[in-house]
Design an enzyme around this catalytic site. Sequence first.
Site, PDB file in Angstrom:
ATOM      1  N   ASP A 313       3.732   3.447 -13.672  1.00 32.00           N
ATOM      2  CA  ASP A 313       4.326   2.114 -13.715  1.00 32.00           C
ATOM      3  C   ASP A 313       3.658   1.332 -12.600  1.00 32.00           C
ATOM      4  O   ASP A 313       2.889   1.884 -11.822  1.00 32.00           O
ATOM      5  CB  ASP A 313       5.854   2.142 -13.535  1.00 32.00           C
ATOM      6  CG  ASP A 313       6.571   2.478 -14.848  1.00 32.00           C
ATOM      7  OD1 ASP A 313       6.483   1.681 -15.786  1.00 32.00           O
ATOM      8  OD2 ASP A 313       7.191   3.550 -14.926  1.00 32.00           O
ATOM      9  N   ASP A 314       3.977   0.059 -12.491  1.00 34.88           N
ATOM     10  CA  ASP A 314       3.359  -0.783 -11.467  1.00 34.88           C
ATOM     11  C   ASP A 314       1.836  -0.829 -11.673  1.00 34.88           C
ATOM     12  O   ASP A 314       1.371  -1.276 -12.696  1.00 34.88           O
ATOM     13  CB  ASP A 314       3.734  -0.314 -10.064  1.00 34.88           C
ATOM     14  CG  ASP A 314       5.245  -0.313  -9.821  1.00 34.88           C
ATOM     15  OD1 ASP A 314       5.959  -0.895 -10.648  1.00 34.88           O
ATOM     16  OD2 ASP A 314       5.692   0.260  -8.833  1.00 34.88           O
ATOM     17  N   SER A 315       1.057  -0.330 -10.702  1.00 32.46           N
ATOM     18  CA  SER A 315      -0.410  -0.474 -10.746  1.00 32.46           C
ATOM     19  C   SER A 315      -1.070   0.618 -11.589  1.00 32.46           C
ATOM     20  O   SER A 315      -1.943   1.349 -11.136  1.00 32.46           O
ATOM     21  CB  SER A 315      -0.976  -0.445  -9.327  1.00 32.46           C
ATOM     22  OG  SER A 315      -0.432  -1.476  -8.551  1.00 32.46           O
ATOM     23  N   TRP A 316      -0.675   0.696 -12.857  1.00 36.88           N
ATOM     24  CA  TRP A 316      -1.162   1.767 -13.717  1.00 36.88           C
ATOM     25  C   TRP A 316      -2.302   1.335 -14.632  1.00 36.88           C
ATOM     26  O   TRP A 316      -2.893   2.172 -15.340  1.00 36.88           O
ATOM     27  CB  TRP A 316      -0.023   2.290 -14.598  1.00 36.88           C
ATOM     28  CG  TRP A 316       0.472   1.268 -15.587  1.00 36.88           C
ATOM     29  CD1 TRP A 316       1.465   0.366 -15.403  1.00 36.88           C
ATOM     30  CD2 TRP A 316      -0.042   1.025 -16.894  1.00 36.88           C
ATOM     31  NE1 TRP A 316       1.615  -0.424 -16.509  1.00 36.88           N
ATOM     32  CE2 TRP A 316       0.703  -0.042 -17.446  1.00 36.88           C
ATOM     33  CE3 TRP A 316      -1.052   1.606 -17.659  1.00 36.88           C
ATOM     34  CZ2 TRP A 316       0.469  -0.547 -18.717  1.00 36.88           C
ATOM     35  CZ3 TRP A 316      -1.292   1.102 -18.934  1.00 36.88           C
ATOM     36  CH2 TRP A 316      -0.527   0.042 -19.446  1.00 36.88           C
TER      37      TRP A 316
END
Length: 715
Positions: A313-316
């Site tokens: 999730d986030d910076s994936w």
Amino acid sequence: MDEYRTGAFTLPGEAGYEELTLQMAKKWGADVIRDSDGTKLSPEIVEASYKIYSTICIIREHNAFASAHPDAQQQTFLSSDPCLALADTLRIAPLDGYFDEQFQLNDSPDALPFWQVWDRTENKLVPAGQWTYEKGAVFIRACVPYHRYTVSFLVWRVWEEINMYNHTTNHWTSEHLRQLDPRHPLAWEYLKGWLKDWCRNNPDTNVVRLTSLFYNFVWIFGSDLRRRTRFVDWASYDFTVSPAALRAFEKEYGYALTAEDFINRGKLQATHRPPTAPKRDYMDFIQRFVAEKARELVKIIHDAGKQAYVFYDDSWVGMEPYGKYFASIGFDGLIKCVFSGFECRLCAGARVPVHELRFHPYLFPVGLGGLPTFAEGGHPEKDAVAYWLHVRRALARQPVDRIGLGGYLHLTIGQDAFNDAIEEMGIAFRRLKALHACGAPAELPVTVAVLHAWGALRSWTLSGHFHETDGNILIHINEALSGLPVKVKFISFEDVKNGALVGVDVLINAGRAGDAWSGGGAWQDPALVSEITRFVCEGGSLIGAGEPSAAEGGDTRFALAHIFGVDQDDGAYACHQPWPVERSEAPFFVAEQALGITPDVRLTGPDTKVLCEKNGVPVLTLHAFGKGKAAYFGGFTYSPEAARMLLELLLYLTNTDGRAAGLTDTPAAECAWFPESHTLVVMNDQDAPGEVAVALPEKTLRVYLGANEMVFLND
């Protein structure tokens, strides 16, 4: 029950709350303690004989380096709001309307050649010699009066978006974190050296938990609080762009990308739109780059004697678990935060040794939806149970290895109902895990293929969590499928033409006209239409929902209207008398409340059976076609009843007996039969007790269930 009280649970610890940390670790049966954003683990916790996860976001928390090397920060293209020319000159301030704490103009000599000015009325690029940039504004000459103009421009992203969200939502007051671009040579060497030092300085850490990798999903804030989020797309690649990336792409592919390839007339290249050929090329380019750099990080971690887990999730962006390059990175584990069943299936099927779920609600005062969770007025125990009802049905179908929580542990103080609920979920999870270890649950001999533009790359998801895509029909179908006892795979339109329908029993296409899920222009290909026509004519089944196979230019609005037995009137049938809509008795359970209306849908002939209509519009139909059948949903909203309706439809279309996998006598309850363990798992999906009959291959059992209860019965 004691054997199910400990293990496979990751607890968020918190310095200053050592006694609470160890107390909750015992209550929830944790074998791992982790830190969370903004928290640290004290020596008392680290030395308490638990395995330790340490959280790292590799591209942020390097503000000193970012300040010294501002050109190493990440960038993106933005577009100004359209401005109307009232004379032959026009001034546009590009960043008007954007959140100035998130973005700064990149007007460097390296960036300005990539800026563009567009006449949007004509959709015509304005020549570079017709505009100039001076001190934060663009001046356009020789404008056409009453035409609308925009500026596409590069910006530095000067506030990492997750940190920004927590400051603006959860009232963080710490330093605004920036983000580094690993494509910048100095930044990359710095990051590798930083990670080596970090591993050396944290000998007690067993698992380095990378909070994703390099590039965040796109989240663009505006200056007006009434529309704080101007744009969000959990699968967009816009935040990966930079002049260096664009030049590297051109060198490799032999053609140049421009700002318009990203801006797309101001709509951006959102995931729900069918991808262009340049976008597919650029995504593959970024995915290979991310995998290459990630492999280097994993090697550093492994060389330090630690394991490398990644948080999906986030910076994936660029490390999709179902992409071509993910397995080559060498992660030891994948962690996925989950609100829904389809997210569990996404994690469970990824090619990685350890699969871990981070349950919701997150231990933050305010939830992602903006409502109080652990703040005043919140009910975290109700939130936890609501998410668990989605999650457990998926976990009954496919296992994961671990579960856990994240956030600030001190928020659990005084939340006895929440703490007890998590304890019960942990026990139930471990029992399910033990059952899977003994043998898989019974499954029906039915293979379902979900068809959309992205195919396997977007297995079990569209672009993000349930709450971001709630209005999309397909995500509701995915959620229903996540807990059904059938095989599910995800295929693209190109896959269909390359033989992907072999072994498929039911094909599903759902979405809105022109989107990536329905397919848009893909349906203008006669080879695609004829292959699906052959599939159904020879005995396969087809399910459509919303505006499936909708395309321009054909003799019907739905390219597969001849199979569905319904079409959509786009105005062409204004003078044609419609076939009357008359209800037929349904051969399976129909959840009318789950069915929505797609406007202007009409029957193509008298042999289409209408099982449900609303306001004279068919919302559930059946149509025989050759040796096969087709069903159409006008809309589909997930609920336990909707999932049961879909299951019974699959049974009907494939002429399958549901007893082979276990079948309850009520839509309010589901079950999973584990034949190797002779164990039946029954789940009550309603907030009321009741008795349920479960039909198994050789007998029927009656089970009493409490409200929302999950029971395990040994045969």
